[in-house]
Design a protein around this motif. Structure first.
Motif, PDB file in Angstrom:
ATOM      1  N   GLU A  63     -62.719 -34.415 -26.419  1.00 34.35           N
ATOM      2  CA  GLU A  63     -63.019 -34.055 -27.891  1.00 34.35           C
ATOM      3  C   GLU A  63     -64.392 -33.586 -27.481  1.00 34.35           C
ATOM      4  O   GLU A  63     -65.714 -33.566 -27.348  1.00 34.35           O
ATOM      5  CB  GLU A  63     -62.891 -35.391 -28.963  1.00 34.35           C
ATOM      6  CG  GLU A  63     -63.357 -35.423 -29.812  1.00 34.35           C
ATOM      7  CD  GLU A  63     -63.535 -37.067 -30.392  1.00 34.35           C
ATOM      8  OE1 GLU A  63     -63.605 -36.520 -32.680  1.00 34.35           O
ATOM      9  OE2 GLU A  63     -62.997 -37.964 -30.202  1.00 34.35           O
ATOM     10  N   VAL A  64     -64.916 -32.075 -28.747  1.00 31.05           N
ATOM     11  CA  VAL A  64     -65.770 -31.282 -28.213  1.00 31.05           C
ATOM     12  C   VAL A  64     -66.588 -31.739 -29.747  1.00 31.05           C
ATOM     13  O   VAL A  64     -65.699 -31.454 -31.233  1.00 31.05           O
ATOM     14  CB  VAL A  64     -65.719 -30.278 -28.047  1.00 31.05           C
ATOM     15  CG1 VAL A  64     -64.801 -29.996 -26.348  1.00 31.05           C
ATOM     16  CG2 VAL A  64     -65.032 -28.900 -28.738  1.00 31.05           C
ATOM     17  N   GLU A  65     -68.017 -31.651 -29.735  1.00 32.35           N
ATOM     18  CA  GLU A  65     -68.880 -30.989 -30.901  1.00 32.35           C
ATOM     19  C   GLU A  65     -69.493 -29.988 -31.006  1.00 32.35           C
ATOM     20  O   GLU A  65     -70.093 -29.758 -30.293  1.00 32.35           O
ATOM     21  CB  GLU A  65     -70.098 -32.679 -30.739  1.00 32.35           C
ATOM     22  CG  GLU A  65     -70.929 -32.351 -32.924  1.00 32.35           C
ATOM     23  CD  GLU A  65     -71.420 -33.904 -32.614  1.00 32.35           C
ATOM     24  OE1 GLU A  65     -71.063 -34.387 -33.767  1.00 32.35           O
ATOM     25  OE2 GLU A  65     -72.392 -34.278 -31.618  1.00 32.35           O
ATOM     26  N   CYS A  66     -69.379 -29.348 -32.020  1.00 34.18           N
ATOM     27  CA  CYS A  66     -69.948 -27.930 -31.654  1.00 34.18           C
ATOM     28  C   CYS A  66     -69.927 -27.166 -33.334  1.00 34.18           C
ATOM     29  O   CYS A  66     -69.584 -27.635 -34.373  1.00 34.18           O
ATOM     30  CB  CYS A  66     -69.827 -26.934 -30.663  1.00 34.18           C
ATOM     31  SG  CYS A  66     -67.980 -26.906 -30.871  1.00 34.18           S
ATOM     32  N   LEU A  67     -70.741 -26.561 -33.343  1.00 37.00           N
ATOM     33  CA  LEU A  67     -71.032 -25.229 -34.375  1.00 37.00           C
ATOM     34  C   LEU A  67     -69.678 -24.696 -34.151  1.00 37.00           C
ATOM     35  O   LEU A  67     -68.993 -24.743 -33.389  1.00 37.00           O
ATOM     36  CB  LEU A  67     -71.801 -24.352 -34.763  1.00 37.00           C
ATOM     37  CG  LEU A  67     -73.182 -25.104 -35.006  1.00 37.00           C
ATOM     38  CD1 LEU A  67     -74.996 -24.404 -34.351  1.00 37.00           C
ATOM     39  CD2 LEU A  67     -73.993 -25.685 -36.320  1.00 37.00           C
ATOM     40  N   PRO A  68     -68.967 -24.007 -35.120  1.00 36.86           N
ATOM     41  CA  PRO A  68     -68.083 -23.704 -35.519  1.00 36.86           C
ATOM     42  C   PRO A  68     -68.058 -22.373 -35.140  1.00 36.86           C
ATOM     43  O   PRO A  68     -67.067 -22.168 -33.847  1.00 36.86           O
ATOM     44  CB  PRO A  68     -67.427 -23.330 -37.277  1.00 36.86           C
ATOM     45  CG  PRO A  68     -68.563 -24.804 -38.236  1.00 36.86           C
ATOM     46  CD  PRO A  68     -69.604 -24.604 -36.589  1.00 36.86           C
ATOM     47  N   LYS A  69     -69.378 -21.822 -34.479  1.00 39.49           N
ATOM     48  CA  LYS A  69     -68.947 -20.092 -33.706  1.00 39.49           C
ATOM     49  C   LYS A  69     -68.680 -20.354 -32.182  1.00 39.49           C
ATOM     50  O   LYS A  69     -68.293 -20.065 -31.896  1.00 39.49           O
ATOM     51  CB  LYS A  69     -70.770 -19.635 -34.036  1.00 39.49           C
ATOM     52  CG  LYS A  69     -71.572 -20.420 -33.416  1.00 39.49           C
ATOM     53  CD  LYS A  69     -73.292 -19.326 -33.611  1.00 39.49           C
ATOM     54  CE  LYS A  69     -74.103 -20.464 -33.512  1.00 39.49           C
ATOM     55  NZ  LYS A  69     -73.996 -20.174 -31.879  1.00 39.49           N
ATOM     56  N   ASP A  70     -69.022 -21.636 -32.115  1.00 40.38           N
ATOM     57  CA  ASP A  70     -68.848 -22.039 -30.723  1.00 40.38           C
ATOM     58  C   ASP A  70     -67.281 -22.994 -30.149  1.00 40.38           C
ATOM     59  O   ASP A  70     -67.303 -23.116 -29.190  1.00 40.38           O
ATOM     60  CB  ASP A  70     -69.911 -23.390 -30.712  1.00 40.38           C
ATOM     61  CG  ASP A  70     -71.238 -22.095 -30.168  1.00 40.38           C
ATOM     62  OD1 ASP A  70     -71.553 -21.536 -29.828  1.00 40.38           O
ATOM     63  OD2 ASP A  70     -71.647 -23.490 -31.143  1.00 40.38           O
ATOM     64  N   LEU A  71     -67.050 -23.125 -30.806  1.00 43.48           N
ATOM     65  CA  LEU A  71     -65.679 -23.542 -30.581  1.00 43.48           C
ATOM     66  C   LEU A  71     -64.682 -22.680 -30.244  1.00 43.48           C
ATOM     67  O   LEU A  71     -64.831 -21.941 -29.979  1.00 43.48           O
ATOM     68  CB  LEU A  71     -64.764 -23.995 -32.047  1.00 43.48           C
ATOM     69  CG  LEU A  71     -63.701 -24.604 -31.736  1.00 43.48           C
ATOM     70  CD1 LEU A  71     -63.938 -25.790 -31.629  1.00 43.48           C
ATOM     71  CD2 LEU A  71     -62.497 -24.629 -33.349  1.00 43.48           C
ATOM     72  N   PRO A  72     -64.653 -23.766 -28.916  1.00 46.57           N
ATOM     73  CA  PRO A  72     -64.028 -23.567 -27.786  1.00 46.57           C
ATOM     74  C   PRO A  72     -62.480 -23.065 -27.961  1.00 46.57           C
ATOM     75  O   PRO A  72     -61.845 -24.318 -28.396  1.00 46.57           O
ATOM     76  CB  PRO A  72     -64.105 -23.726 -26.546  1.00 46.57           C
ATOM     77  CG  PRO A  72     -64.697 -25.142 -26.561  1.00 46.57           C
ATOM     78  CD  PRO A  72     -65.228 -24.982 -28.007  1.00 46.57           C
ATOM     79  N   GLU A  73     -61.134 -22.557 -27.682  1.00 51.65           N
ATOM     80  CA  GLU A  73     -60.178 -22.654 -27.985  1.00 51.65           C
ATOM     81  C   GLU A  73     -59.352 -23.509 -26.733  1.00 51.65           C
ATOM     82  O   GLU A  73     -58.692 -24.404 -26.509  1.00 51.65           O
ATOM     83  CB  GLU A  73     -59.230 -21.159 -27.456  1.00 51.65           C
ATOM     84  CG  GLU A  73     -59.440 -20.673 -28.194  1.00 51.65           C
ATOM     85  CD  GLU A  73     -58.512 -18.649 -28.488  1.00 51.65           C
ATOM     86  OE1 GLU A  73     -57.793 -18.643 -27.660  1.00 51.65           O
ATOM     87  OE2 GLU A  73     -58.567 -18.414 -29.147  1.00 51.65           O
ATOM     88  N   TYR A  74     -60.019 -23.485 -25.387  1.00 49.28           N
ATOM     89  CA  TYR A  74     -60.159 -24.254 -24.765  1.00 49.28           C
ATOM     90  C   TYR A  74     -60.819 -24.474 -23.834  1.00 49.28           C
ATOM     91  O   TYR A  74     -62.026 -23.789 -23.300  1.00 49.28           O
ATOM     92  CB  TYR A  74     -58.430 -24.059 -23.517  1.00 49.28           C
ATOM     93  CG  TYR A  74     -58.790 -22.583 -23.049  1.00 49.28           C
ATOM     94  CD1 TYR A  74     -59.248 -22.792 -21.481  1.00 49.28           C
ATOM     95  CD2 TYR A  74     -58.378 -21.122 -23.953  1.00 49.28           C
ATOM     96  CE1 TYR A  74     -59.560 -21.007 -21.434  1.00 49.28           C
ATOM     97  CE2 TYR A  74     -58.518 -20.080 -22.920  1.00 49.28           C
ATOM     98  CZ  TYR A  74     -58.683 -20.266 -21.718  1.00 49.28           C
ATOM     99  OH  TYR A  74     -59.202 -19.271 -21.773  1.00 49.28           O
ATOM    100  N   ILE A  75     -60.904 -25.582 -22.151  1.00 49.21           N
ATOM    101  CA  ILE A  75     -62.018 -25.342 -20.816  1.00 49.21           C
ATOM    102  C   ILE A  75     -61.375 -26.013 -20.203  1.00 49.21           C
ATOM    103  O   ILE A  75     -59.721 -26.689 -20.052  1.00 49.21           O
ATOM    104  CB  ILE A  75     -62.999 -27.024 -21.892  1.00 49.21           C
ATOM    105  CG1 ILE A  75     -63.684 -26.956 -23.262  1.00 49.21           C
ATOM    106  CG2 ILE A  75     -63.683 -27.034 -20.296  1.00 49.21           C
ATOM    107  CD1 ILE A  75     -64.037 -28.617 -22.831  1.00 49.21           C
ATOM    108  N   GLU A  76     -61.984 -24.647 -19.432  1.00 46.69           N
ATOM    109  CA  GLU A  76     -60.853 -24.294 -17.950  1.00 46.69           C
ATOM    110  C   GLU A  76     -61.570 -25.476 -16.868  1.00 46.69           C
ATOM    111  O   GLU A  76     -62.889 -25.793 -17.057  1.00 46.69           O
ATOM    112  CB  GLU A  76     -61.558 -22.853 -17.325  1.00 46.69           C
ATOM    113  CG  GLU A  76     -60.771 -22.331 -16.162  1.00 46.69           C
ATOM    114  CD  GLU A  76     -60.202 -21.199 -16.181  1.00 46.69           C
ATOM    115  OE1 GLU A  76     -59.932 -20.598 -16.136  1.00 46.69           O
ATOM    116  OE2 GLU A  76     -61.680 -21.018 -15.136  1.00 46.69           O
TER     117      GLU A  76
END
Length: 222
Positions: free
Chosen positions: A135-148
Motif C-alpha cells: 500500500e502506497v501513499e502519494c500524489l496522483p501524478k506519482d502513482l506507480p503502476e508497480y514496484i520492482e
C-alpha cells in the motif's frame, strides 16, 4: 509507457438489489463514484467492457478517466465485488482524484532476477514470495503502476524487506509509516535438503550405559 484507461459510464436513478439485478440482466453492472468536492453518484458500466479492463493488471493501480454522461474526470478503482462462483464483477467503487491531495493505493510487486540470484543459481534455494502487493501513499501524478523487486544479489537464507525497496520519488509505504518493516521475499533451501543436512541425534551417553547396567543387576539376582 503508462497505459490510458477510459471507463465509460452513465448515471442511474434506480437503487436496491432489484435494480442491480435488472442492470446485470441488461449486461451492465452497478457502481458508484465518490470523493473530491462532489457528492457520490450512482453509475452503471458495461459489464463486457469493464470485464476486459479488469484483465489488465495496471488497471487496478492506475489513474483512470471516467467518462460520465459525456464529461471526464480522473478516478481510481478503490473496491471491486465479484461473484463468489463465476468471479465476474458485480459492483465497483471509484474514487475521484484531486491533483493536490495524496491518495492511498495498493500497488503490485514485480519480481526480477530470481534466475540469476546466487541463492537459486548456485545455492539450490527456492524463492518464497511473502508479499505480492504493497500500500502506497502519494500524489496522483506519482502513482506507480508497480514496484520492482530485484532478487539478483540474494543468497540462501537472505531476504528483502520493505525498507530495502527502491521507491519512485514522492512515494511512501504505509506499512513503514506504521513501523512494519516486514519481509517481501526470501530464498530458502527446500525442506528436503534441510532435513538431509541435519545430522541424526547422537545417543545419550547415560542412556547407552544404562542398558548394560540393568543386565548386570539381573545377573546378580539370579
Amino acid at each position: 509507457m503508462k497505459q490510458n484507461f477510459v471507463v465509460v459510464a452513465e448515471t442511474r436513478a434506480d437503487q436496491g438489489k432489484g435494480a442491480s439485478r435488472r442492470l446485470r440482466r441488461e449486461g451492465k453492472i452497478p457502481a458508484i463514484v465518490y470523493g473530491g468536492t462532489e457528492a457520490p453518484v450512482s453509475i452503471s458500466l458495461s459489464a463486457n467492457e469493464i470485464g476486459k479492463q479488469l484483465k489488465v493488471e495496471a488497471f487496478y493501480s492506475h489513474l483512470l478517466t471516467l467518462n460520465l454522461n459525456g464529461t471526464s474526470q480522473q478516478v481510481v478503482l478503490k473496491d471491486l465485488h465479484r461473484h463468489p462462483v463465476t468471479g465476474l464483477a458485480m459492483h465497483a467503487d471509484f474514487q475521484r482524484v484531486q491533483a493536490d491531495k495524496a491518495l492511498r493505493m495498493h500497488v503490485p510487486l514485480h519480481f526480477k532476477g530470481a534466475d540469476v540470484a546466487p541463492g537459486v543459481k548456485t545455492g539450490g534455494g527456492i524463492v518464497e514470495h511473502l508479499l505480492n502487493q504493497v500500500e502506497v501513499e502519494c500524489l496522483p501524478k506519482d502513482l506507480p503502476e508497480y514496484i520492482e523487486v530485484d532478487l539478483s544479489a540474494l543468497n540462501v537464507n537472505e531476504s528483502i524487506h520493505l525498507s530495502q525497496l527502491k521507491l519512485p520519488a514522492g512515494v511512501t509505504l504505509m506499512q513503514l509509516k506504521h513501523g512494519n518493516d516486514q519481509s517481501v521475499v526470501a530464498i530458502h533451501l527446500p525442506r528436503a535438503a534441510v532435513e538431509e543436512e541435519t545430522p541424526a541425534a547422537a545417543p545419550v551417553e547415560g542412556a547407552a550405559a544404562a542398558a548394560p547396567a540393568a543386565e548386570a543387576k539381573k545377573e546378580e539376582k539370579k
